[in-house]
Design an enzyme around this catalytic site. Structure first.
Site, mmCIF file in Angstrom:
data_model
loop_
_atom_site.group_PDB
_atom_site.id
_atom_site.type_symbol
_atom_site.label_atom_id
_atom_site.label_comp_id
_atom_site.label_asym_id
_atom_site.label_seq_id
_atom_site.Cartn_x
_atom_site.Cartn_y
_atom_site.Cartn_z
ATOM 1 N N ASN A 96 7.583 5.672 4.166
ATOM 2 C CA ASN A 96 7.607 7.057 4.960
ATOM 3 C C ASN A 96 8.901 7.415 4.631
ATOM 4 O O ASN A 96 9.963 7.103 5.348
ATOM 5 C CB ASN A 96 7.405 6.860 6.548
ATOM 6 N N ARG B 152 8.984 -4.755 -5.868
ATOM 7 C CA ARG B 152 10.182 -4.563 -6.535
ATOM 8 C C ARG B 152 11.138 -5.863 -6.315
ATOM 9 O O ARG B 152 11.502 -6.310 -7.465
ATOM 10 C CB ARG B 152 11.085 -3.400 -6.104
ATOM 11 N N ILE C 128 3.088 -5.414 6.799
ATOM 12 C CA ILE C 128 1.683 -5.452 6.774
ATOM 13 C C ILE C 128 0.874 -6.031 5.518
ATOM 14 O O ILE C 128 0.025 -6.981 5.848
ATOM 15 C CB ILE C 128 0.886 -3.808 6.959
ATOM 16 N N ASN D 52 -1.336 -1.244 -0.807
ATOM 17 C CA ASN D 52 -0.440 -1.251 0.355
ATOM 18 C C ASN D 52 0.871 -0.633 0.370
ATOM 19 O O ASN D 52 1.330 0.120 1.252
ATOM 20 C CB ASN D 52 -0.425 -2.614 0.747
ATOM 21 N N LYS E 5 -0.745 10.620 1.968
ATOM 22 C CA LYS E 5 -1.726 9.528 2.881
ATOM 23 C C LYS E 5 -3.059 10.284 3.118
ATOM 24 O O LYS E 5 -4.029 9.912 2.946
ATOM 25 C CB LYS E 5 -1.211 9.378 4.306
ATOM 26 N N TYR F 56 5.002 12.185 2.036
ATOM 27 C CA TYR F 56 4.351 11.141 2.824
ATOM 28 C C TYR F 56 2.898 11.586 3.491
ATOM 29 O O TYR F 56 1.859 10.899 3.204
ATOM 30 C CB TYR F 56 4.929 10.184 3.807
ATOM 31 N N SER G 182 -2.320 6.063 6.649
ATOM 32 C CA SER G 182 -1.678 6.315 7.814
ATOM 33 C C SER G 182 -2.207 7.327 8.732
ATOM 34 O O SER G 182 -2.758 8.282 8.060
ATOM 35 C CB SER G 182 0.068 6.729 7.424
HETATM 36 P P1 NAP Z 1 7.244 -2.486 4.842
HETATM 37 O O1 NAP Z 1 7.494 -3.446 5.616
HETATM 38 O O2 NAP Z 1 8.454 -1.863 4.138
HETATM 39 O O3 NAP Z 1 6.721 -3.068 3.343
HETATM 40 C C1 NAP Z 1 6.413 -2.634 2.170
HETATM 41 C C2 NAP Z 1 6.064 -3.446 0.983
HETATM 42 O O4 NAP Z 1 5.859 -2.686 -0.135
HETATM 43 C C3 NAP Z 1 7.219 -4.321 0.455
HETATM 44 O O5 NAP Z 1 7.018 -5.609 0.299
HETATM 45 C C4 NAP Z 1 8.037 -3.658 -0.675
HETATM 46 O O6 NAP Z 1 8.660 -4.648 -1.326
HETATM 47 C C5 NAP Z 1 6.609 -3.008 -1.192
HETATM 48 N N1 NAP Z 1 7.003 -1.818 -2.046
HETATM 49 C C6 NAP Z 1 7.322 -0.440 -1.586
HETATM 50 N N2 NAP Z 1 7.514 0.216 -2.432
HETATM 51 C C7 NAP Z 1 7.183 -0.432 -3.569
HETATM 52 C C8 NAP Z 1 7.289 -0.069 -4.951
HETATM 53 N N3 NAP Z 1 7.640 1.359 -5.467
HETATM 54 N N4 NAP Z 1 7.073 -0.860 -5.920
HETATM 55 C C9 NAP Z 1 6.601 -2.114 -5.636
HETATM 56 N N5 NAP Z 1 6.751 -2.446 -4.256
HETATM 57 C C10 NAP Z 1 6.861 -1.661 -3.284
HETATM 58 O O7 NAP Z 1 6.074 -1.434 4.788
HETATM 59 P P2 NAP Z 1 5.021 -1.686 5.889
HETATM 60 O O8 NAP Z 1 5.345 -0.867 7.277
HETATM 61 O O9 NAP Z 1 4.478 -3.042 5.902
HETATM 62 O O10 NAP Z 1 4.099 -0.646 5.413
HETATM 63 C C11 NAP Z 1 2.754 -0.774 4.514
HETATM 64 C C12 NAP Z 1 1.735 0.083 4.477
HETATM 65 O O11 NAP Z 1 1.303 0.571 5.798
HETATM 66 C C13 NAP Z 1 2.287 1.417 3.937
HETATM 67 O O12 NAP Z 1 1.551 2.107 2.835
HETATM 68 C C14 NAP Z 1 2.854 2.235 5.052
HETATM 69 O O13 NAP Z 1 2.578 3.674 4.640
HETATM 70 C C15 NAP Z 1 1.470 1.750 5.933
HETATM 71 N N6 NAP Z 1 1.907 2.154 7.258
HETATM 72 C C16 NAP Z 1 2.340 1.670 8.198
HETATM 73 C C17 NAP Z 1 2.766 1.842 9.334
HETATM 74 C C18 NAP Z 1 3.713 0.924 10.429
HETATM 75 O O14 NAP Z 1 3.762 1.326 11.517
HETATM 76 N N7 NAP Z 1 4.308 -0.108 10.093
HETATM 77 C C19 NAP Z 1 2.113 2.894 9.948
HETATM 78 C C20 NAP Z 1 1.321 3.814 9.159
HETATM 79 C C21 NAP Z 1 1.217 3.379 7.790
HETATM 80 P P3 NAP Z 1 9.960 -4.251 -2.090
HETATM 81 O O15 NAP Z 1 10.970 -3.340 -1.229
HETATM 82 O O16 NAP Z 1 10.578 -5.439 -2.472
HETATM 83 O O17 NAP Z 1 9.521 -3.263 -3.298
#
Ligand code: NAP
Length: 272
Positions: free
Chosen positions: A95, A39, A19, A91, A158, A154, A141
């Site tokens: 989870n 990271r 996202i 962002n 949220k 989580y 979320s």
């Molecule tokens: P994702 O694909 O895992 O991407 C997460 C990003 O955040 C990655 O670029 C990761 O990079 C970075 N990150 C995570 N922890 C970090 C840390 N401690 N320090 C620095 N960077 C960090 O996740 P996503 O699904 O896009 O989720 C993004 C947001 O949307 C989150 O807040 C999640 O809770 C929310 N969300 C997503 C969904 C869904 O269906 N996808 C549903 C509800 C909520 P590195 O690993 O390189 O650090």
């Protein structure tokens, strides 16, 4: 619609994947400059290079946001590079399944992964965001509204993010800073795909989830999420603050009957 984002500076956490990547691409497409904190370095540096070749700025900042020093460094580096911050998009998160059984230490670690850095980034950027009368968008979320089971840390994070969105909107209204949250439910990302791929029948599992999403029986796209974020980041949403907006195809709030087969929904009082 001109979103008036040209040369605005956005600090985005977790903008290299999923996202966050969609948000970064949409912000830059609207003319903004981005500082992107993650990271791992590979994707972020690649993104920086890709945009530099187009004469656009997407500066990568390495850091683990569970470390408060990395949060401060992210803000400091953004200000050193661009001299201002107009937009903060909190962002980064995961989870992580810190359950009731996992214990208090695991719970606190989950809050660090998902909640504490949202506060820390805004705290360290407070003077800067007030100076530009900027805006903050927190990615939440549906889990804190619906529960999921097995993920106390989580869910609490949220819920905390939604609470802070309202709290900061009040805190910062007199400074002209707007604060909003965007809540995804089922958004299709490479990580989501990878998780389903680990299941015995990935296609079947995907179809089952899609049936639960009222609008279009499909996952939300990254672009649909990002479009809401850029609108909230824009002066075109100048009187919108303290709002928690669900970009989820109706997943979180609609009557469950609307995702049942039509022959079943015909039973029962129409106004029940
Ligand atoms: P994702 O694909 O895992 O991407 C997460 C990003 O955040 C990655 O670029 C990761 O990079 C970075 N990150 C995570 N922890 C970090 C840390 N401690 N320090 C620095 N960077 C960090 O996740 P996503 O699904 O896009 O989720 C993004 C947001 O949307 C989150 O807040 C999640 O809770 C929310 N969300 C997503 C969904 C869904 O269906 N996808 C549903 C509800 C909520 P590195 O690993 O390189 O650090």
């Amino acid at each position: 619609m001109d979103l008036q984002l040209k040369d605005k500076v956005a600090l985005v956490t977790g903008g290299s994947k999923g996202i966050g990547l969609g948000i970064v691409r949409s912000l830059i497409a609207e003319g903004a400059k981005v500082a992107n904190v993650n990271r791992s370095s590979e994707e972020g540096l690649q993104l920086e290079k890709e945009y530099a070749a187009l004469g656009k700025e997407c500066v990568f900042i390495q850091g683990d946001l569970t470390d408060l020093a990395a949060c401060k460094n992210a803000v400091d580096q953004t200000l050193q590079k661009f001299g201002k911050i107009d937009i903060i998009v909190n962002n980064a998160g995961v989870n992580d399944g810190a359950s009731l059984e996992a214990g208090p230490e695991a719970f606190v670690e989950s809050l660090k992964r998902n909640l504490v850095h949202y506060y820390a980034i805004v705290h360290y950027a407070l003077d800067a965001i007030k100076a530009t009368k900027g805006c903050i968008i927190n990615i939440g979320s549906k889990v804190c509204e619906t529960g999921q089971g097995g993920t106390s840390g989580y869910a609490a994070s949220k819920g905390g993010i939604n609470g802070l969105t309202r709290e900061w909107a009040v805190d910062l209204a007199s400074s002209g800073v707007r604060v909003n949250a965007v809540s995804p439910a089922e958004t299709w990302t490479p990580l989501y795909e990878k998780c389903l791929d680990a299941m015995p029948d990935p296609e079947g599992a995907k179809k089952e989830i899609e049936q639960l999403i009222p609008l279009g029986k499909r996952f939300t796209t990254i672009e649909e999420l990002a479009d809401m974020v850029v609108f909230l980041a824009s002066p075109r949403s100048s009187h919108t603050t303290g709002q928690i907006i669900f970009v989820d195809g109706g997943y979180t709030h609609f009557d469950r009957k609307c995702t049942m087969p039509s022959d079943v929904t015909q039973f029962g009082p129409a106004n029940s």
